[in-house]
Design a protein around this motif. Structure first.
Motif, PDB file in Angstrom:
ATOM      1  N   THR A 123       3.230  -3.411  12.747  1.00 49.64           N
ATOM      2  CA  THR A 123       2.833  -2.320  11.857  1.00 49.64           C
ATOM      3  C   THR A 123       3.590  -1.035  12.180  1.00 49.64           C
ATOM      4  N   VAL A 124       3.701  -0.706  13.445  1.00 53.32           N
ATOM      5  CA  VAL A 124       4.339   0.548  13.856  1.00 53.32           C
ATOM      6  C   VAL A 124       5.796   0.600  13.397  1.00 53.32           C
ATOM      7  N   GLU A 125       6.519  -0.477  13.511  1.00 56.45           N
ATOM      8  CA  GLU A 125       7.918  -0.508  13.073  1.00 56.45           C
ATOM      9  C   GLU A 125       8.030  -0.277  11.570  1.00 56.45           C
ATOM     10  N   ILE A 126       7.135  -0.853  10.816  1.00 61.16           N
ATOM     11  CA  ILE A 126       7.142  -0.671   9.362  1.00 61.16           C
ATOM     12  C   ILE A 126       6.847   0.785   9.022  1.00 61.16           C
ATOM     13  N   LEU A 127       5.858   1.375   9.693  1.00 60.93           N
ATOM     14  CA  LEU A 127       5.501   2.766   9.430  1.00 60.93           C
ATOM     15  C   LEU A 127       6.650   3.714   9.769  1.00 60.93           C
ATOM     16  N   LYS A 128       7.336   3.447  10.854  1.00 57.74           N
ATOM     17  CA  LYS A 128       8.479   4.284  11.240  1.00 57.74           C
ATOM     18  C   LYS A 128       9.575   4.232  10.175  1.00 57.74           C
ATOM     19  N   LYS A 129       9.776   3.054   9.595  1.00 56.18           N
ATOM     20  CA  LYS A 129      10.782   2.893   8.535  1.00 56.18           C
ATOM     21  C   LYS A 129      10.429   3.762   7.333  1.00 56.18           C
ATOM     22  N   TYR A 130       9.176   3.751   6.912  1.00 56.69           N
ATOM     23  CA  TYR A 130       8.750   4.572   5.776  1.00 56.69           C
ATOM     24  C   TYR A 130       8.897   6.059   6.086  1.00 56.69           C
ATOM     25  N   GLN A 131       8.556   6.439   7.301  1.00 59.92           N
ATOM     26  CA  GLN A 131       8.662   7.846   7.698  1.00 59.92           C
ATOM     27  C   GLN A 131      10.113   8.309   7.675  1.00 59.92           C
TER      28      GLN A 131
ATOM     29  N   THR B 259       0.830  -1.204   0.000  1.00 58.71           N
ATOM     30  CA  THR B 259       0.000   0.000   0.000  1.00 58.71           C
ATOM     31  C   THR B 259       0.865   1.253   0.000  1.00 58.71           C
ATOM     32  N   LEU B 260       1.839   1.320   0.900  1.00 57.43           N
ATOM     33  CA  LEU B 260       2.683   2.513   0.997  1.00 57.43           C
ATOM     34  C   LEU B 260       3.584   2.673  -0.231  1.00 57.43           C
ATOM     35  N   ASP B 261       4.054   1.586  -0.796  1.00 58.07           N
ATOM     36  CA  ASP B 261       4.847   1.677  -2.029  1.00 58.07           C
ATOM     37  C   ASP B 261       4.013   2.239  -3.163  1.00 58.07           C
TER      38      ASP B 261
ATOM     39  N   ILE C  89      -0.744   8.927   8.435  1.00 52.27           N
ATOM     40  CA  ILE C  89      -1.175   7.596   8.856  1.00 52.27           C
ATOM     41  C   ILE C  89      -1.388   7.617  10.362  1.00 52.27           C
ATOM     42  N   ILE C  90      -2.565   7.188  10.786  1.00 51.67           N
ATOM     43  CA  ILE C  90      -2.886   7.133  12.208  1.00 51.67           C
ATOM     44  C   ILE C  90      -3.055   5.671  12.618  1.00 51.67           C
ATOM     45  N   ASP C  91      -2.149   5.218  13.475  1.00 49.95           N
ATOM     46  CA  ASP C  91      -2.254   3.850  13.976  1.00 49.95           C
ATOM     47  C   ASP C  91      -3.303   3.793  15.078  1.00 49.95           C
TER      48      ASP C  91
ATOM     49  N   LYS D 296       3.802  10.687   7.261  1.00 49.80           N
ATOM     50  CA  LYS D 296       3.716  11.230   8.620  1.00 49.80           C
ATOM     51  C   LYS D 296       2.886  10.266   9.454  1.00 49.80           C
ATOM     52  N   PHE D 297       3.520   9.706  10.444  1.00 53.08           N
ATOM     53  CA  PHE D 297       2.919   8.649  11.233  1.00 53.08           C
ATOM     54  C   PHE D 297       2.630   9.136  12.650  1.00 53.08           C
ATOM     55  N   PHE D 298       1.418   8.856  13.126  1.00 51.38           N
ATOM     56  CA  PHE D 298       1.003   9.199  14.479  1.00 51.38           C
ATOM     57  C   PHE D 298       0.250   8.014  15.084  1.00 51.38           C
ATOM     58  N   VAL D 299       0.295   7.927  16.395  1.00 46.48           N
ATOM     59  CA  VAL D 299      -0.505   6.938  17.121  1.00 46.48           C
ATOM     60  C   VAL D 299      -1.728   7.665  17.678  1.00 46.48           C
ATOM     61  N   ARG D 300      -2.894   7.060  17.529  1.00 42.35           N
ATOM     62  CA  ARG D 300      -4.120   7.663  18.058  1.00 42.35           C
ATOM     63  C   ARG D 300      -3.964   7.888  19.558  1.00 42.35           C
ATOM     64  N   PRO D 301      -4.167   9.128  20.003  1.00 43.98           N
ATOM     65  CA  PRO D 301      -4.095   9.391  21.449  1.00 43.98           C
ATOM     66  C   PRO D 301      -5.206   8.642  22.189  1.00 43.98           C
ATOM     67  N   ASN D 302      -4.933   8.282  23.421  1.00 40.36           N
ATOM     68  CA  ASN D 302      -5.895   7.512  24.221  1.00 40.36           C
ATOM     69  C   ASN D 302      -7.197   8.263  24.482  1.00 40.36           C
ATOM     70  N   ASN D 303      -7.164   9.583  24.425  1.00 42.09           N
ATOM     71  CA  ASN D 303      -8.388  10.348  24.690  1.00 42.09           C
ATOM     72  C   ASN D 303      -9.308  10.439  23.471  1.00 42.09           C
ATOM     73  N   ILE D 304      -8.907   9.830  22.366  1.00 45.87           N
ATOM     74  CA  ILE D 304      -9.734   9.797  21.153  1.00 45.87           C
ATOM     75  C   ILE D 304     -10.299   8.390  20.999  1.00 45.87           C
ATOM     76  N   THR D 305     -11.572   8.304  20.698  1.00 37.40           N
ATOM     77  CA  THR D 305     -12.259   7.024  20.552  1.00 37.40           C
ATOM     78  C   THR D 305     -11.598   6.159  19.486  1.00 37.40           C
ATOM     79  N   LYS D 306     -11.471   4.879  19.780  1.00 40.31           N
ATOM     80  CA  LYS D 306     -10.910   3.927  18.825  1.00 40.31           C
ATOM     81  C   LYS D 306     -11.832   3.794  17.617  1.00 40.31           C
ATOM     82  N   GLY D 307     -11.238   3.616  16.441  1.00 33.26           N
ATOM     83  CA  GLY D 307     -12.009   3.387  15.227  1.00 33.26           C
ATOM     84  C   GLY D 307     -11.483   4.203  14.065  1.00 33.26           C
ATOM     85  N   PRO D 308     -11.756   3.746  12.839  1.00 34.32           N
ATOM     86  CA  PRO D 308     -11.219   4.433  11.660  1.00 34.32           C
ATOM     87  C   PRO D 308     -11.749   5.859  11.494  1.00 34.32           C
ATOM     88  N   GLY D 309     -13.008   6.096  11.845  1.00 29.75           N
ATOM     89  CA  GLY D 309     -13.565   7.448  11.719  1.00 29.75           C
ATOM     90  C   GLY D 309     -12.846   8.445  12.602  1.00 29.75           C
TER      91      GLY D 309
END
Length: 111
Positions: free
Chosen positions: A46-54, A21-23, A37-39, A61-74
């Motif tokens: 997955t996170v290690e692969i994303l860091k490599k691309y970044q 996908t990233l290629d 990209i939001i993990d 640009k890779f970020f991890v969803r903060p805990n105060n934000i509801t889980k889910g793609p939306g």
């Protein structure tokens, strides 16, 4: 001046296929893009692969969803949208493949 396109992608446990996908994004003929990209809490590598691309390409640009934000793609898409710098938004899924001329064709149609 050509506009930047922000590609927004939520991701969760896609280590087995995210390279393809990233290629497909990296190989776009239209090069003025950023891919935000939001993990969503992946438990595989997955996170290690994303860091490599970044590290290899600062348009990723890779970020991890903060805990105060509801889980889910939306929620991940909304969080990424707040970080987007582009004039246009391209939502994209982590298991999709982007044709190499996809962004170029879209921007030319808009013009």
């Amino acid at each position: 001046m050509e506009p930047i396109i922000s590609i927004i992608m939520p991701i969760f446990n896609r280590a087995n296929l995210i390279d393809e996908t990233l290629d497909s994004i990296k190989n776009q003929t239209y090069t003025l893009w950023e891919c935000i990209i939001i993990d969503d809490g992946s438990t595989d590598n997955t996170v290690e692969i994303l860091k490599k691309y970044q590290e290899e390409d600062n348009r990723f640009k890779f970020f991890v969803r903060p805990n105060n934000i509801t889980k889910g793609p939306g929620s991940c898409r909304n969080f990424a949208f707040e970080k987007a710098l582009g004039s246009y938004i391209q939502f994209f899924d982590s298991d999709d493949i982007m044709h190499q001329d996809h962004l170029n064709l879209k921007i030319n149609s808009i013009k």
